[in-house]
Design an enzyme around this catalytic site. Structure first.
Site, PDB file in Angstrom:
ATOM      1  N   HIS A  43      29.908 -15.592  36.951  1.00 24.36           N
ATOM      2  CA  HIS A  43      31.037 -15.060  36.271  1.00 24.36           C
ATOM      3  C   HIS A  43      31.574 -13.749  36.917  1.00 24.36           C
ATOM      4  CE1 HIS A  43      30.005 -11.818  33.134  1.00 24.36           C
ATOM      5  NE2 HIS A  43      30.453 -11.930  32.797  1.00 24.36           N
ATOM      6  N   GLU A  70      27.745 -17.796  21.833  1.00 25.37           N
ATOM      7  CA  GLU A  70      27.366 -17.338  22.668  1.00 25.37           C
ATOM      8  C   GLU A  70      25.756 -17.404  22.748  1.00 25.37           C
ATOM      9  OE1 GLU A  70      27.530 -15.435  26.612  1.00 25.37           O
ATOM     10  OE2 GLU A  70      25.752 -16.079  27.041  1.00 25.37           O
ATOM     11  N   ARG A 118      17.719 -12.511  35.182  1.00 24.56           N
ATOM     12  CA  ARG A 118      19.702 -12.176  36.120  1.00 24.56           C
ATOM     13  C   ARG A 118      19.632 -12.202  37.310  1.00 24.56           C
ATOM     14  NH1 ARG A 118      22.316 -12.290  31.396  1.00 24.56           N
ATOM     15  NH2 ARG A 118      22.352 -11.292  29.451  1.00 24.56           N
ATOM     16  N   SER A 169      35.122 -14.491  28.211  1.00 18.99           N
ATOM     17  CA  SER A 169      33.701 -14.371  27.067  1.00 18.99           C
ATOM     18  C   SER A 169      33.446 -12.190  26.880  1.00 18.99           C
ATOM     19  CB  SER A 169      32.451 -13.962  27.771  1.00 18.99           C
ATOM     20  OG  SER A 169      32.229 -13.096  28.772  1.00 18.99           O
ATOM     21  N   GLU A 186      25.753 -17.085  35.665  1.00 16.76           N
ATOM     22  CA  GLU A 186      25.536 -15.465  35.072  1.00 16.76           C
ATOM     23  C   GLU A 186      24.053 -14.588  35.737  1.00 16.76           C
ATOM     24  OE1 GLU A 186      27.562 -13.806  31.123  1.00 16.76           O
ATOM     25  OE2 GLU A 186      25.588 -14.609  30.703  1.00 16.76           O
TER      26      GLU A 186
HETATM   27 MN    MN Z   1      25.544 -15.308  28.706  1.00 16.29          MN
END
Ligand code: MN
Length: 294
Positions: free
Chosen positions: A12, A152, A217, A69, A246
């Site tokens: 990403h 998503e 994350r 995205s 990501e």
């Molecule tokens: Mn995602």
């Protein structure tokens, strides 16, 4: 692409840069290629702001593919009851396909079916129908350009429409397009699904894109996501599509996206180390899964 598995591996853009001027784009694309990735996922919250010529030239220069995205906003929410808001959202989706076509993207997806935000009420029947009609139009336009569209599936604090793989499959049946796929993300699955393995199998050959992200994350393997179950699921579903890493940290910020996703903590500062680690982690997981298959 590897000798050991068919998937192409992406990273990403927000691992590298919070905005997209030429210097940042060059560094992001160069570092993605240097860390062994095939694809960079571009953030396209505002398609009209994308510098297409510069981005395309840099992708070509480093031999990298790109996906993109986006998430719609409250003002462009195609799952709204308000026809003007829906029309504004349809214009963003239409702009996104046109930019995706000019960039030669391999995939366009995200929260294209509604706003990326915490809702304070369930989606209405009218809103769901508006969303389905808008996404059907998006799929038709994108099909003509050969660009697959992904939904998503995100957690309850980021959508009131698609929180699980089975909801996405039902939505796809209602849209009725061959160009629409499920985009699963392990970070969201870890919150909403019963387990990773069965969620992947629920999608089967309708799985079109995968985000690999940790529960906080940050670095893969340092949180609570069941990556073993995820990769075994991908193996059993014979998934051959893109797998994209990501990760977000307060060290690299795009205010539009980072604040919406509540990225308040610093999970890393050294993004080169982060990206190289993730590339190795995904490689090892796919090679282990291939060993299980024999
Ligand atoms: Mn995602």
């Amino acid at each position: 692409m590897s000798d050991h598995y068919p998937n192409i591996i992406g990273v990403h853009g927000l691992v590298w840069a919070g905005s997209w001027n030429e210097a940042e784009a060059r560094a992001a694309i160069e570092q993605s290629a240097a860390a062994g990735y095939d694809v960079i996922e571009l953030l396209m919250m505002d398609p009209q702001a994308m510098n297409v010529a510069m981005t395309r030239r840099l992708l070509d220069e480093y031999g990298l593919k790109a996906s993109a995205s986006l998430g719609l906003s409250a003002r462009t929410d195609v799952s709204s009851d308000d026809p003007e808001v829906v029309a504004a959202g349809r214009r963003v989706l239409s702009d996104a396909v046109s930019v995706a076509t000019d960039l030669g993207l391999i995939y366009l997806g995200g929260v294209v079916f509604g706003a990326l935000k915490k809702y304070s009420a369930p989606v209405t029947e009218r809103g769901r129908t508006n969303s389905i009609e808008a996404v059907r139009g998006l799929c038709d336009t994108a099909a003509r350009a050969g660009i697959p569209i992904g939904l998503e599936v995100v957690n309850r604090y980021e959508s009131n429409l698609l929180n699980t793989a089975s909801q996405a499959m039902e939505y796809i049946r209602d849209v009725g397009s061959d160009n629409l796929f499920v985009h699963l993300d392990s970070y969201h699955m870890n919150i909403e699904e019963n387990d990773m393995f069965s969620a992947v199998l629920t999608c089967g050959d309708r799985l079109g894109y995968v985000h690999v992200g940790e529960s906080h994350r940050g670095y893969l393997g340092t949180g609570s996501v069941d990556f073993d179950g995820l990769f075994r699921g991908l193996l059993h579903a014979a998934y051959t599509g893109p797998i994209t890493f990501e990760s977000f940290s307060s060290a690299v910020v795009d205010p539009d996206l980072s604040y919406t996703l509540a990225i308040w903590r610093n999970l890393w500062s050294d993004n080169v180390d982060l990206a190289e680690h993730a590339r190795g982690f995904i490689d090892a997981a796919l090679r282990s899964a291939a060993r299980i298959a024999g």
